[in-house]
Design an enzyme around this catalytic site. Structure first.
Site, mmCIF file in Angstrom:
data_model
loop_
_atom_site.group_PDB
_atom_site.id
_atom_site.type_symbol
_atom_site.label_atom_id
_atom_site.label_comp_id
_atom_site.label_asym_id
_atom_site.label_seq_id
_atom_site.Cartn_x
_atom_site.Cartn_y
_atom_site.Cartn_z
ATOM 1 N N ASP A 18 1.561 5.917 5.438
ATOM 2 C CA ASP A 18 0.857 5.346 5.150
ATOM 3 C C ASP A 18 1.229 4.653 4.102
ATOM 4 O OD1 ASP A 18 -1.874 3.901 5.192
ATOM 5 O OD2 ASP A 18 -2.965 5.253 4.076
ATOM 6 N N LYS A 55 0.787 -1.137 0.045
ATOM 7 C CA LYS A 55 0.438 -0.014 0.021
ATOM 8 C C LYS A 55 1.223 1.420 0.093
ATOM 9 C CE LYS A 55 -3.478 2.684 2.828
ATOM 10 N NZ LYS A 55 -4.086 1.985 4.119
ATOM 11 N N GLU A 84 -9.882 3.306 2.118
ATOM 12 C CA GLU A 84 -8.848 3.985 0.415
ATOM 13 C C GLU A 84 -7.814 2.453 -0.023
ATOM 14 O OE1 GLU A 84 -7.962 5.378 3.292
ATOM 15 O OE2 GLU A 84 -6.040 5.011 2.453
ATOM 16 N N ASP A 129 -2.967 10.348 4.031
ATOM 17 C CA ASP A 129 -3.922 9.662 4.210
ATOM 18 C C ASP A 129 -5.187 10.281 4.442
ATOM 19 O OD1 ASP A 129 -6.978 8.162 4.398
ATOM 20 O OD2 ASP A 129 -5.687 6.584 5.307
ATOM 21 N N LYS A 170 -10.065 12.251 8.074
ATOM 22 C CA LYS A 170 -9.907 12.236 10.086
ATOM 23 C C LYS A 170 -10.374 13.397 10.258
ATOM 24 C CE LYS A 170 -6.600 8.137 7.956
ATOM 25 N NZ LYS A 170 -7.129 7.249 8.483
ATOM 26 N N ARG A 196 -7.997 -0.067 0.095
ATOM 27 C CA ARG A 196 -8.142 -1.727 -0.126
ATOM 28 C C ARG A 196 -8.797 -0.986 -1.014
ATOM 29 N NH1 ARG A 196 -12.493 -2.175 4.804
ATOM 30 N NH2 ARG A 196 -10.778 -0.741 5.624
HETATM 31 N N1 BES Z 1 -3.925 4.581 6.436
HETATM 32 C C1 BES Z 1 -5.631 3.138 7.557
HETATM 33 C C2 BES Z 1 -5.768 3.228 8.250
HETATM 34 C C3 BES Z 1 -4.425 3.483 9.830
HETATM 35 C C4 BES Z 1 -5.207 4.123 10.461
HETATM 36 C C5 BES Z 1 -3.127 3.143 10.083
HETATM 37 C C6 BES Z 1 -4.382 3.860 12.446
HETATM 38 C C7 BES Z 1 -2.437 3.137 10.670
HETATM 39 C C8 BES Z 1 -3.244 4.179 11.956
HETATM 40 C C9 BES Z 1 -7.048 3.661 6.995
HETATM 41 O O1 BES Z 1 -6.938 3.912 5.329
HETATM 42 C C10 BES Z 1 -8.371 3.198 7.317
HETATM 43 O O2 BES Z 1 -8.725 4.591 7.310
HETATM 44 N N2 BES Z 1 -8.983 2.668 7.852
HETATM 45 C C11 BES Z 1 -9.676 2.948 7.948
HETATM 46 C C12 BES Z 1 -10.966 2.116 7.813
HETATM 47 C C13 BES Z 1 -12.388 2.290 7.532
HETATM 48 C C14 BES Z 1 -13.116 3.326 7.360
HETATM 49 C C15 BES Z 1 -13.200 0.570 7.761
HETATM 50 C C16 BES Z 1 -9.982 2.665 9.427
HETATM 51 O O3 BES Z 1 -8.679 2.064 10.517
HETATM 52 O O4 BES Z 1 -10.499 2.977 10.407
HETATM 53 ZN ZN ZN Z 2 -5.140 4.743 4.544
HETATM 54 ZN ZN ZN Z 3 -7.761 6.173 5.429
#
Ligand code: BES
Ligand code: ZN
Ligand code: ZN
Length: 512
Positions: free
Chosen positions: A295, A272, A356, A277, A284, A358
């Site tokens: 990320d 990835k 994003e 992000d 966020k 996935r």
């Molecule tokens: N890059 C984030 C995941 C992440 C969070 C990595 C904290 C490192 C530390 C990912 O893209 C994301 O935002 N995932 C969401 C998915 C959800 C919307 C289903 C998450 O984990 O909240």
């Molecule tokens: Zn991400």
């Molecule tokens: Zn994300």
């Protein structure tokens, strides 16, 4: 940094610092028989009085007693002698090297311990000691104005080997360890770069430039697929994630063909590569959002590992697929509710633009299948839920193939980049079915890390596949043994070990 191997006794090893590894338990360790008597005289009373206990990574510095050709002696705790492992050696030398560098010392002497006492193979000892020394002194100073004395780095580590230990084996290990740790450093550098200095096309150019340094038997080919071609090919999920940014997404394809392995089906690493992000329109919260420059750690791990594998000239065929993209909100960003037709043909309803990773991986994994992989492993900072479940000490492993997963677990055990398996039972897949489209990119009933993985599973077909969610392990909040605050480069060592011991999977094993 230069790592030397020397068979001279410790009283004849010049340097700024002599390190004395000390075990827990109030007594001199078994290897203290080789210490100069001045060293034993220094340590014994400290152990008796419990002023130094030898617990793992404890460190105390003393001006060297007379008779030693060094200025300083560092006592460093290794924990209980019978619990000494290769990873503890890696940690302990890192602690000593980091301190030496902080004190602006140039040369450190470290005796190779654990080979006789704990039967650690000499080559392994050389490798982990080199890794620890290089990684423990890693710094990211690109944007820091430093005075000349602050720029001083530890220049040389001498691994002192005693009688009965093969110095050639230690030297081979040290050479490989240095090469691998340098690749981890490359990966860390990419992660630590701020997002405004690593837009998708820029970071791809860095990866390509680095790949081009490898020539001859270590050659890495690197292709950058830019936006126009992504569009032509129909890698629409990668494009959708990147459409909110003025910096277009790219896909980097790396390939290394080791001696005799060029025609074999490749082992494919997918990483990835979200260079920042923000969450997109599903934005966020602002706290710690700066960290989302990491990320792209999965992509950095894939690129770093291929550098290490090529440098070691391993006899394997490896392909790396890294989608780089920036997830930002803007007038052109994708919206919750949008439906995209992925490269695989499956349609996805984007219910949360922050899921994003996935999406880009869906396209990257299906694109990777074009190289007819023997197996695919993806690394991704995919879910916050993974940090909740496993914290910083293990990444999550999910798989459709137990035999491949076993090889990954063995590589993880050897490198101490630990993995912990979560299930991929078919019941979970119900959650990613969409009304208006084939799939949706979020679930609605917990198990966030598993849901991310079941979504990806839809795009790997019948290829043996492992997914590693490295959201917790890719970033360190503080300096700690051989990790330094910031990007850890997690996965580089694991993937390199996987390739080093790669055994083609029996084709009869069924993918679940
Ligand atoms: N890059 C984030 C995941 C992440 C969070 C990595 C904290 C490192 C530390 C990912 O893209 C994301 O935002 N995932 C969401 C998915 C959800 C919307 C289903 C998450 O984990 O909240
Ligand atoms: Zn991400
Ligand atoms: Zn994300």
């Amino acid at each position: 940094m230069k790592i030397e191997v020397s068979t001279k006794t410790l009283d004849r090893q010049p340097g700024d610092v002599l390190t004395l590894p000390v075990a827990e338990g109030g007594r001199l360790p078994s290897w203290a028989g080789r210490w100069p008597s001045a060293a034993r005289k220094l340590v014994e009373p400290l152990l008796k009085s419990k002023d130094f206990t030898g617990k793992l990574n404890e460190l105390a510095a003393f001006p060297a007693p007379g008779g030693l050709p060094v200025s300083w002696v560092y006592l460093v705790g290794v924990g209980k002698e019978r619990e000494l492992t290769p990873d503890r050696l890696r940690q302990v030398i890192a602690v000593a090297a980091r301190r030496a560098q902080a004190q602006r010392r140039k040369a450190l002497v470290f005796p190779v311990v654990g080979v006789s006492a704990r039967e650690i193979p000499a080559e392994t000892a050389g490798q982990v000691l080199a890794e620890g020394a290089v990684l423990g002194t890693y710094r990211f100073t690109l944007y820091k104005t430093l005075k000349p004395e602050e720029q001083k780095r530890l220049e040389k580590v001498t691994l002192a080997v005693g009688r009965g230990i093969s110095s050639a084996a230690v030297a081979t290990g040290a050479k490989n360890g240095t090469l691998i740790a340098d690749a981890v450093g490359f990966s860390r550098d990419l992660i630590n770069l701020p997002a405004n200095h690593k837009y998708p096309e820029d970071i791809a150019a860095r990866v390509q430039k680095n790949a081009r340094k490898n020539t001859g038997a270590s050659k890495i080919s690197c292709r950058i697929i830019k936006k126009a071609e992504l569009t032509r090919l129909g890698l629409n999920a990668i494009l959708a994630v990147g459409q909110g940014s003025v910096h277009p997404p790219v896909l980097v394809a790396l390939e290394y063909k080791g001696p005799g392995a060029g025609s074999k089906p490749p082992l494919v690493f997918v990483g990835k590569g979200i260079t920042f992000d923000s969450g997109g329109i599903s934005i966020k919260p602002s706290g710690n959002m700066d960290q989302m420059k990491y990320d792209m750690s999965g992509g950095a791990a894939a690129a770093g590992a291929i550098q290490a594998i090529a440098g070691l000239k391993l006899p394997v065929h490896v392909v790396g697929i890294i989608p780089f993209s920036e997830n930002l909100p803007s007038g052109s960003a994708q919206r919750p509710g949008d439906i995209i037709r992925t490269f695989s043909g499956k349609t996805v309803e984007v219910l949360n633009t922050d899921a994003e990773g996935r999406l880009v991986l869906a396209d990257a994994l299906s694109f990777a299948r074009r190289s007819k992989p023997a197996a695919m492993i993806d690394l991704a900072t995919l879910t916050g839920a993974c940090v909740v479940a496993l914290g910083k000490h293990a990444c999550a492993l999910l798989t459709n193939h137990d035999g491949f997963a076993r090889q990954v677990k063995e590589a993880a055990a050897r490198t101490h980049e630990r993995v912990w398996e979560l299930p991929l039972w078919p019941e979970y897949s119900e959650q990613v079915k969409s009304g208006p489209a084939d799939l949706k990119n979020i679930g609605d009933d917990g198990a966030g890390t598993i849901i991310g993985a079941v979504f990806l599973k839809e795009f790997v077909g019948n290829i043996p596949w492992v997914h590693l969610d490295i959201a917790g392990t890719a970033w360190a909040d503080k300096d700690q043994a051989y990790l330094s605050k910031g990007g850890t480069g997690f996965g580089v060592r694991l993937l390199t070990a996987l390739a080093a011991d790669w055994k083609p999977l029996p084709s009869t094993v069924k993918v679940s």
